[in-house]
Design an enzyme around this catalytic site. Structure first.
Site, mmCIF file in Angstrom:
data_model
loop_
_atom_site.group_PDB
_atom_site.id
_atom_site.type_symbol
_atom_site.label_atom_id
_atom_site.label_comp_id
_atom_site.label_asym_id
_atom_site.label_seq_id
_atom_site.Cartn_x
_atom_site.Cartn_y
_atom_site.Cartn_z
ATOM 1 N N HIS A 140 -2.937 10.946 1.041
ATOM 2 C CA HIS A 140 -2.442 10.699 2.396
ATOM 3 C C HIS A 140 -1.897 12.031 2.921
ATOM 4 O O HIS A 140 -0.696 12.186 3.153
ATOM 5 C CB HIS A 140 -1.382 9.591 2.368
ATOM 6 C CG HIS A 140 -1.139 8.918 3.685
ATOM 7 N ND1 HIS A 140 -1.279 7.573 3.890
ATOM 8 C CD2 HIS A 140 -0.756 9.420 4.886
ATOM 9 C CE1 HIS A 140 -0.977 7.262 5.153
ATOM 10 N NE2 HIS A 140 -0.654 8.383 5.787
ATOM 11 N N ASN B 70 -7.515 1.420 9.760
ATOM 12 C CA ASN B 70 -6.202 1.662 10.366
ATOM 13 C C ASN B 70 -6.391 1.621 11.876
ATOM 14 O O ASN B 70 -7.212 2.354 12.419
ATOM 15 C CB ASN B 70 -5.654 3.046 9.982
ATOM 16 C CG ASN B 70 -5.360 3.173 8.492
ATOM 17 O OD1 ASN B 70 -5.525 2.220 7.730
ATOM 18 N ND2 ASN B 70 -4.917 4.345 8.085
ATOM 19 N N TYR C 260 -4.351 1.316 15.778
ATOM 20 C CA TYR C 260 -3.133 1.273 16.602
ATOM 21 C C TYR C 260 -3.421 1.060 18.085
ATOM 22 O O TYR C 260 -2.708 0.352 18.766
ATOM 23 C CB TYR C 260 -2.326 2.572 16.433
ATOM 24 C CG TYR C 260 -1.730 2.705 15.054
ATOM 25 C CD1 TYR C 260 -0.493 2.159 14.757
ATOM 26 C CD2 TYR C 260 -2.429 3.343 14.030
ATOM 27 C CE1 TYR C 260 0.053 2.247 13.485
ATOM 28 C CE2 TYR C 260 -1.898 3.436 12.753
ATOM 29 C CZ TYR C 260 -0.657 2.882 12.482
ATOM 30 O OH TYR C 260 -0.142 2.962 11.221
ATOM 31 N N GLU D 63 -7.353 8.234 6.431
ATOM 32 C CA GLU D 63 -7.667 8.860 7.716
ATOM 33 C C GLU D 63 -8.143 10.302 7.581
ATOM 34 O O GLU D 63 -7.476 11.233 8.067
ATOM 35 C CB GLU D 63 -6.449 8.776 8.649
ATOM 36 C CG GLU D 63 -5.991 7.359 8.908
ATOM 37 C CD GLU D 63 -4.943 7.236 10.032
ATOM 38 O OE1 GLU D 63 -4.539 8.268 10.589
ATOM 39 O OE2 GLU D 63 -4.560 6.095 10.357
ATOM 40 N N ARG E 251 0.852 -1.194 0.000
ATOM 41 C CA ARG E 251 0.000 0.000 0.000
ATOM 42 C C ARG E 251 0.888 1.245 0.000
ATOM 43 O O ARG E 251 1.755 1.389 0.866
ATOM 44 C CB ARG E 251 -0.903 0.004 1.239
ATOM 45 C CG ARG E 251 -1.693 1.274 1.372
ATOM 46 C CD ARG E 251 -2.709 1.264 2.526
ATOM 47 N NE ARG E 251 -3.260 2.598 2.608
ATOM 48 C CZ ARG E 251 -3.187 3.410 3.665
ATOM 49 N NH1 ARG E 251 -2.647 2.983 4.798
ATOM 50 N NH2 ARG E 251 -3.663 4.624 3.611
ATOM 51 N N GLU F 102 -3.581 -0.350 8.014
ATOM 52 C CA GLU F 102 -2.420 0.067 8.819
ATOM 53 C C GLU F 102 -2.524 -0.551 10.197
ATOM 54 O O GLU F 102 -3.602 -0.572 10.796
ATOM 55 C CB GLU F 102 -2.353 1.596 9.021
ATOM 56 C CG GLU F 102 -1.839 2.378 7.856
ATOM 57 C CD GLU F 102 -1.702 3.869 8.149
ATOM 58 O OE1 GLU F 102 -1.481 4.248 9.319
ATOM 59 O OE2 GLU F 102 -1.828 4.646 7.204
HETATM 60 C C1 FCB Z 1 -1.363 6.921 10.879
HETATM 61 C C2 FCB Z 1 -0.945 7.504 9.550
HETATM 62 C C3 FCB Z 1 0.401 7.031 9.069
HETATM 63 C C4 FCB Z 1 1.397 6.901 10.188
HETATM 64 C C5 FCB Z 1 0.818 6.093 11.314
HETATM 65 C C6 FCB Z 1 1.768 5.886 12.462
HETATM 66 O O1 FCB Z 1 -2.250 7.762 11.509
HETATM 67 O O2 FCB Z 1 -1.908 7.221 8.571
HETATM 68 O O3 FCB Z 1 0.834 7.912 8.062
HETATM 69 O O4 FCB Z 1 1.796 8.150 10.595
HETATM 70 O O5 FCB Z 1 -0.345 6.719 11.804
#
Ligand code: FCB
Length: 486
Positions: free
Chosen positions: A132, A306, A308, A177, A88, A383
């Site tokens: 992006h 995405n 985290y 995002e 990607r 992500e």
């Molecule tokens: C996300 C972004 C990516 C990167 C990660 C850690 O929010 O899409 O570009 O910065 O976090």
């Protein structure tokens, strides 16, 4: 030396993923390409923001970044060596349409033609993201995302890229995002263009939605039927700090502003009523024109998630300045218009070098929620990954057992979601290599490939070797099958 931490939970057995599962890595244009002023590229809002004193750690810029523009062949070789079958990346708008208007710059498109050809030549499926965060500065000067015209320009740009790459790219996502573009870019100002205006942030969110709808419909008319179209959203996994009704209501408000502001119009055809009510003191949403809802509500073939870390919130306390440990960077201005009074908590437990709590159950929860709410819509994890303080040791190795554990445990969450019925088609690890981490500059390393930014030397981290075994096997190994040396 084992790359697996001693504390690894003992999983039962090899966990296979569905046939055809995409095993990829992810990057974005401004974070890796460099060559900021080459071949006709003009500044984006990030080039400008990086030159704003104090905006980016150590005054870092993406001028050179990981120099991927000059090393695309070497970087694709690296991926091929890992055995991943997807990649990607994003296209830099101001590289292929420098003024944000008018005809394409063929030299700019040639770079992406070469990248895509190289990927296909190595059996790696390209998954392209159109936007992006790097808006051409000229469009920001004309009003940026708070201006309706930007959505129209985005659809024109999408059509130019489709014209150049439509025959060779199978997976297309419009925005990455949009929450960050709208609320960090125009609300808290920690991202480019650094504006701090809650009304502008909500206008930006709407015009990003509109841009997604217009671009998707343009792509649909230009791309072959086999193309899969979607968007990448950082949906917030919001958890109330307690079971009280007030904390649940705080969670509902952040779910509306953090997630349903995009999934509502994109997937369900309308902004959620509670979002409009919660933000009524900020705006009457008069910028939403007749017909916009239908334009935004395009059929999609795939939704990119995405993920985290989760978000933990509680009800307003009446404090003049509520705590805002929302993981989105420090600012005097809230990125939550109409919910500035909600308190954000840092969950206990282990954290990444970003300070983000590690909790794979959030990924499971969001994938299964999406699959319940939209059972017909295939999902991709576009992500997921971890920042660590990585260094190359004297033997030339990069030991990152924490990252291996993070990715393994999140893949295990994906596997559980699939087992429980979620239609997840792929996983893209953020990131292929260390890169420019936005306001944190080069101070945060997310790569599975280490980059020495002084020499541009690439070194595989242990996590890269581990991920290669998973991708090749199309599944998570049982502990006894883990590689015994890095
Ligand atoms: C996300 C972004 C990516 C990167 C990660 C850690 O929010 O899409 O570009 O910065 O976090």
């Amino acid at each position: 030396m084992s790359v697996i931490p001693e504390s690894a939970p003992v999983a039962a057995a090899f966990r296979p993923f569905p046939a055809g599962f995409l095993w990829g890595t992810a990057t974005s244009a401004y974070q890796i390409e460099g060559a900021a002023a080459e071949d006709g590229r003009t500044p984006s809002v990030w080039d400008t923001f990086c030159r704003t004193p104090g905006a980016v750690h150590a005054g870092d810029t993406g001028d050179v970044a990981a120099d991927h523009y000059h090393r695309l062949r070497e970087d694709v070789e690296l991926m091929a060596g890992l055995g991943v079958n997807a990649y990607r990346f994003s296209v830099s708008w101001s590289r292929v349409q420098p003024t944000g208007r008018g005809p394409a710059l063929e030299r700019g498109l040639d770079f992406y033609r070469a990248l895509v050809d190289e990927l296909l030549g190595h059996g790696i499926e390209p998954a392209l993201t159109l936007y992006h965060w790097d808006l051409p500065q000229e469009l920001e000067d004309a009003g940026g995302w708070p201006a309706r015209e930007t959505a129209e320009r985005f659809a024109d740009y999408a059509a130019l890229v489709a014209g150049a790459l439509g025959d060779r790219v199978g997976v297309w996502t419009t925005l990455n995002e949009p929450w960050c573009s709208a609320f960090l870019g125009y609300g808290s100002g920690v991202h480019a263009p650094g504006r701090t205006d809650p009304v502008a942030a909500l206008r930006a969110a709407h015009h990003l939605n509109l841009g997604h709808g217009l671009a998707t419909s343009a792509l649909r008319s230009l791309l072959p039927d086999t193309a899969r179209l979607g968007v990448c959203l950082n949906l917030h996994v919001v958890r109330p700090a307690s079971d009280s009704a007030a904390d649940h209501d705080a969670a509902r408000r952040i779910d509306a502003l953090g997630s349903r502001i995009f999934t509502g119009p994109m997937l369900d055809g309308a902004y959620p009523e509670d979002l409009l009510a919660d933000t009524a003191a900020v705006t009457d949403w008069g910028f939403v024109a007749d017909g916009d809802a239908a334009t935004i509500h395009q059929p999609l073939d795939v939704l990119g998630l995405n993920y985290y870390t989760p978000t933990v919130v509680s009800a307003p306390t009446g404090a003049a300045e509520p705590a805002r440990a929302d993981g989105h960077g420090a600012s005097d201005h809230s990125p939550w218009p109409g919910a500035e009074d909600v308190t954000f908590h840092q969950p206990p437990g282990e954290r990444t070098a970003m300070g983000w709590a590690i909790d794979p159950s959030g990924l499971y929860d969001m994938l299964t929620r999406l699959s319940r709410e939209h059972p017909e819509l295939p999902l991709l994890v576009t992500e997921n990954g971890m920042a660590c303080d990585d260094t190359v040791d004297p033997a030339g190795a990069v030991r990152d057992p924490q990252r291996v554990a993070y990715v393994r445990d999140h893949l295990d969450a994906v596997h559980r979601a699939v087992t429980d019925g979620a239609d997840v088609r792929g996983y893209f690890l953020w990131s292929l290599m260390d890169n420019f981490e936005w306001a944190y500059g080069y101070d945060r390393r997310f790569g599975i490939v280490h980059v020495d930014f002084a020499t541009q030397r690439r070194v595989l981290k242990d996590s890269a070797r581990w991920y290669a075994t998973v991708a090749r096997a199309n599944g998570l190994p049982a502990p006894s099958q883990e590689p015994s040396d890095g």
